[in-house]
Design a protein around this motif. Structure first.
Motif, PDB file in Angstrom:
ATOM      1  N   ALA A  60       0.858  -1.183   0.000  1.00  0.00           N
ATOM      2  CA  ALA A  60       0.000   0.000   0.000  1.00  0.00           C
ATOM      3  C   ALA A  60       0.898   1.237   0.000  1.00  0.00           C
ATOM      4  O   ALA A  60       1.625   1.493   0.957  1.00  0.00           O
ATOM      5  CB  ALA A  60      -0.905   0.004   1.219  1.00  0.00           C
ATOM      6  N   GLY A  88      -3.465  -6.338  -3.202  1.00  0.00           N
ATOM      7  CA  GLY A  88      -4.112  -5.914  -1.964  1.00  0.00           C
ATOM      8  C   GLY A  88      -5.344  -5.069  -2.188  1.00  0.00           C
ATOM      9  O   GLY A  88      -5.922  -4.531  -1.239  1.00  0.00           O
ATOM     10  N   SER A  91      -4.559   0.298  -3.720  1.00  0.00           N
ATOM     11  CA  SER A  91      -3.482   0.474  -2.738  1.00  0.00           C
ATOM     12  C   SER A  91      -2.593   1.674  -3.034  1.00  0.00           C
ATOM     13  O   SER A  91      -1.385   1.642  -2.781  1.00  0.00           O
ATOM     14  CB  SER A  91      -2.628  -0.811  -2.677  1.00  0.00           C
ATOM     15  OG  SER A  91      -3.403  -1.919  -2.329  1.00  0.00           O
TER      16      SER A  91
END
Length: 284
Positions: A60, A88, A91
């Motif tokens: 991130a 993820g 991010s």
């Protein structure tokens, strides 16, 4: 670095591209000062080539910096994609920490013959310093004076899957009064917040001097004025020259003017001066 001396933008400005380039952001925090804009990229044999900037898998990334204008600028640059989506999810977080900073991302025409075209911004959160000071998360128009109409059309710009908080406007786009921006797509973005400090304080998004655009599937929830504001709060606003386009399937709520003297608010404001704009608005 993307924008620092000797960074990616400076390298591309000097050397151009000889093939498609994918740039992966590895650091959790990436500091940018906005000193070097990315100009129109020259191409070697063949081309045009693409530049794609993404966070590394599972990382991130926050791009942060301080600039009175914007910390990232595409100045006549073409075929650039900034995509915050990795393994993820979305991010990538971009914020300008300057108290008088006007924007996080500035997309502008470099001259009367050099617009920023075919650029895509996806899956990125844009946050200003404050929702009263920062003018817009993404400002599109002149490359010389931030917020002014474009010197040359910035055509084929796509903004989708992004989130805009803590600004006056999420997106503010101002095309040339004679040669409109063509084929802008603003799709599946989120504007505003339920958190008071993160709400927008003027408009979700605003377009002027634009043709054949699409504004669709966006959620605009949280555009609330200051108590001193005498402006109309608007979820989606189109004004000045408009020629063809569609506004549909957007969800708009919590658009509020709090000045007790009495001023307006609306979900969609159609303020075009075109006598035959050809704009379709439906299913919002």
């Amino acid at each position: 670095s993307l924008t620092g001396a000797g960074g990616l933008f400076a390298t591309l400005n000097a050397g151009g591209l000889t093939g498609n380039l994918n740039v992966t952001l590895l650091d959790v925090t990436q500091t940018e000062n906005g000193v070097t804009a990315l100009n129109s990229i020259s191409y070697g044999c063949g081309g045009p080539f693409t530049l794609t900037i993404t966070p590394a898998s599972g990382v991130a990334v926050t791009i942060t910096g301080s600039n009175t204008n914007a910390i990232l600028k595409l100045n006549g640059a073409d075929n650039v994609t900034i995509d915050g989506l990795n393994t993820g999810g979305s991010s990538l977080f971009v914020t300008n920490t300057n108290a008088t900073g006007l924007s996080e991302l500035w997309i502008g025409s470099a001259s009367a013959s050099d617009g920023a075209t075919n650029n895509t911004i996806r899956n990125t959160t844009f946050a200003g310093f404050s929702n009263t000071g920062t003018v817009g998360g993404i400002i599109i128009g002149s490359g010389t004076t931030l917020g002014n109409p474009a010197e040359s059309p910035n055509n084929n710009i796509t903004i989708e899957g992004c989130t805009f908080i803590r600004q006056q406007n999420g997106i503010f786009a101002s095309g040339n009064a004679s040669s409109f921006d063509q084929n802008m797509v603003i799709n599946q973005n989120t504007f505003g917040s339920t958190v008071a400090a993160d709400k927008l304080t003027f408009r979700g998004l605003s377009l002027q001097n634009a043709a054949n655009f699409t504004i669709s599937n966006n959620t605009i929830a949280g555009v609330v004025s200051t108590t001193a504001s005498s402006a109309t709060m608007t979820g989606i606003s189109v004004f000045n020259g408009i020629s063809g386009g569609a506004i549909f399937n957007n969800k708009i709520s919590d658009i509020k003017q709090t000045n007790t003297t009495g001023w307006g608010s609306n979900g969609i404001g159609l303020f075009s001066t075109s006598t035959a704009s050809g704009l379709n608005v439906y299913n919002n």
